[in-house]
Design a protein around this motif. Structure first.
Motif, short mmCIF file in Angstrom:
data_model
loop_
_atom_site.label_atom_id
_atom_site.label_comp_id
_atom_site.label_asym_id
_atom_site.label_seq_id
_atom_site.Cartn_x
_atom_site.Cartn_y
_atom_site.Cartn_z
N PRO A 241 -2.84 -25.63 -23.53
CA PRO A 241 -4.09 -25.93 -22.85
C PRO A 241 -4.51 -24.73 -22.00
O PRO A 241 -3.73 -23.83 -21.73
CB PRO A 241 -3.74 -27.14 -21.98
N ARG A 242 -5.73 -24.75 -21.55
CA ARG A 242 -6.25 -23.61 -20.82
C ARG A 242 -5.42 -23.31 -19.58
O ARG A 242 -4.87 -24.21 -18.94
CB ARG A 242 -7.72 -23.88 -20.43
N THR A 291 -10.71 -32.30 -18.69
CA THR A 291 -9.76 -31.46 -19.42
C THR A 291 -8.33 -31.72 -18.94
O THR A 291 -7.40 -31.79 -19.74
CB THR A 291 -10.12 -29.98 -19.24
N ASP A 295 -5.36 -33.03 -21.36
CA ASP A 295 -4.15 -32.23 -21.47
C ASP A 295 -2.91 -33.10 -21.34
O ASP A 295 -1.89 -32.87 -22.01
CB ASP A 295 -4.13 -31.15 -20.38
N ARG A 312 -11.99 -26.19 -28.29
CA ARG A 312 -13.07 -26.32 -27.31
C ARG A 312 -14.34 -25.77 -27.92
O ARG A 312 -14.42 -24.60 -28.28
CB ARG A 312 -12.74 -25.56 -26.03
N ASP A 394 -12.72 -30.64 -27.02
CA ASP A 394 -13.21 -30.55 -25.65
C ASP A 394 -14.63 -30.00 -25.69
O ASP A 394 -14.99 -29.23 -26.59
CB ASP A 394 -12.29 -29.64 -24.84
N ASP A 395 -15.44 -30.40 -24.71
CA ASP A 395 -16.87 -30.02 -24.69
C ASP A 395 -17.51 -30.36 -26.03
O ASP A 395 -18.26 -29.56 -26.63
CB ASP A 395 -17.04 -28.54 -24.38
#
Length: 516
Positions: A241-242, A291, A295, A312, A394-395
């Motif tokens: 994940p980010r 997010t 996650d 994403r 995501d998004d």
């Protein structure tokens, strides 16, 4: 009335007051506890003499029993019933935490049961010179040790499902302190450490447990634990994940998100157990923690052995047909064991464009393929036959229409597959395709839809406690009010402000912050 706490160091009260000292003498305490744990709370005199004074002459042993009963009678009064042959305690005269524990477990109230566990049964009590009683006590301790670990792990799993991972870790490690060979507690410990981003520590603990288990049992830990260890080892190679949500210095608890996380995890578990497609939709404005929440679901899916793919979408994807589906295809699906069983035409579609698929299936070059949505559907079907699949966008409000329609078709067509599709969207960017999908939950589509709102003051305060554990109640209240006001309850801002304060942030001409 006597009240006793026996799960841990013994604590007694007599009519709400401290007990007389003789009642705590070990033989007197042993007699009281043994009677309370006996059938109908009674035993014969002969049985008690043989249990507690087996090496004394009969006359001396019976005199010792009478003296012990006199001590008990001073606290129990007529609730201690004796005659020439029998000794019993009336029902309700003695209340123990063991009775409360059993009642809580029977009602599934694991939180209350776990709260009663303070350590080993009758911790500190020992009559090693009395073999018969010591054997009984050892057996009771083994049984209650297992029951206590069961309660701690059950409550720990509930904490884990609610996003309270540090609490789950504490409960797991408490269970291991009671029984260092408890595999269920160790499994919970490993999952909690992995979810906290402490993967090296989890692997170290796993190796230590395996050595200890081999030394004590002469065998390897269960296959389930070995599989979990392998998943944790592979976690570093999984799609991360980010960075902002993986940085352990910023990775705080999911305050105020217990119910949404439980809903999402319940849907994921339903997908796994029913082998049926589920849809998750998470909505909320930017910075509200969407997010961070997904996650958590991704991390749990990987620990469960699932194939988890995260992409994403970006605004440029709106004009590129199939962009999101291609991005999903580049993820963990290519390494999933089951994809080799997909139709060659589907694999050829992906291998023709994506190098990672071409590397895995080099002999498919030049073969006629399928349209991208159909190819991805076939690959997901094959992968889900081996392990559950989680596809996360995501998004998703920036995903192209072909991709959203393709995901809708995959959910519709794979009716007997362990598949979960998760869409994370901002309501400020309405999409007809997403709204149509959300309207199907739960009537026509299994799953969950959660709408995240800013954190309330209580949730902000709980995060303040986590970052500033040395603050007193008044300081925490002031800090929480200020953080809640300045962040508007957005978790992203709450976390950043809290860490800034912890690092020494000062505002308003150098005045210490927070102020009244």
């Amino acid at each position: 009335m006597i009240e006793m706490s026996l799960l841990g160091p013994v604590v007694l009260q007599v009519d709400g007051q401290p007990p007389p000292a003789p009642l705590l003498w070990q033989k007197n305490l042993a007699l009281l506890v043994y009677l309370c744990r006996s059938p109908r709370r009674g035993r014969s005199r002969d049985h008690l003499v043989g249990l507690l004074w087996p090496d004394k002459p009969e006359e001396v042993a019976r005199h010792s029993l009478n003296q012990a009963l006199s001590t008990l009678r001073r606290s129990l009064g007529p609730d201690l019933e004796t005659d020439d042959t029998q000794v019993a305690i009336r029902e309700g005269a003695v209340h123990t935490d063991l009775d409360q524990f059993e009642s809580h477990v029977a009602g599934g109230r694991w939180d209350l049961a776990a709260a009663l566990v303070g350590g080993e049964l009758l911790q500190g009590l020992s009559l090693k010179e009395v073999t018969s009683f010591d054997e009984w006590l050892s057996q009771e301790r083994r049984q209650w040790r297992d029951r206590c670990v069961e309660a701690l792990v059950a409550q720990g799993q509930h904490s884990l499902d609610g996003g309270h991972t540090p609490e789950a870790l504490q409960l797991a490690q408490f269970g291991l302190s009671l029984n260092p060979l408890a595999e269920v507690a160790h499994q919970l410990e490993l999952r909690a450490l992995a979810l906290l981003g402490r993967r090296p520590e989890a692997l170290e603990r796993a190796d230590h447990f395996a050595r200890r288990f081999r030394d004590a049992v002469g065998a390897e830990p269960s296959a389930e634990i070995r599989r979990l260890m392998e998943r944790i080892r592979r976690e570093g190679d999984a799609e991360p994940p980010r960075q902002s949500t993986r940085d352990s210095s910023r990775r705080l608890g999911l305050a105020g998100r217990t119910r949404p996380l439980e809903q999402l995890l319940r849907a994921w578990q339903g997908c796994r157990s029913d082998s049926s497609p589920h849809l998750l939709i998470i909505t909320g404005p930017a910075g509200v923690g969407k997010t961070r929440l997904i996650d958590e679901v991704l991390a749990r899916a990987r620990l469960d052995g699932g194939t988890a793919c995260l992409v994403r979408a970006v605004q440029a994807d709106l004009g590129e047909a199939g962009a999101t589906l291609w991005a999903l295809s580049r993820g963990s699906l290519v390494g999933a064991a089951g994809v080799a069983g997909a139709a060659p035409a589907a694999l050829a579609t992906l291998a023709a464009r994506l190098p990672e698929w071409q590397t895995r299936f080099p002999t498919l070059g030049g073969m006629a393929g399928l349209p991208l949505p159909a190819a991805l559907e076939e690959v997901v079907r094959a992968a889900a036959e081996e392990s559950p699949v989680l596809l996360v966008v995501d998004d998703a409000h920036f995903a192209d229409s072909q991709s959203l329609l393709g995901l809708e078709a995959i959910l519709r067509n794979l009716g007997a597959s362990a598949l979960t599709v998760a869409l994370v969207v901002d309501p400020g960017f309405p999409r007809e395709e997403v709204s149509r999908l959300q309207a199907r939950i739960p009537r026509d589509q299994a799953g969950a839809a959660v709408d995240l709102a800013p954190l309330d003051l209580a949730s902000v305060r709980s995060l303040c406690v986590e970052v500033m554990p040395r603050y007193g109640p008044n300081e925490l209240d002031r800090l929480a009010r200020r953080i809640a006001t300045d962040s508007a309850g957005l978790p992203l801002l709450v976390v950043e402000l809290l860490h800034a304060v912890a690092s020494g942030l000062e505002l308003h001409d150098g005045a210490a912050w927070p102020e009244e």
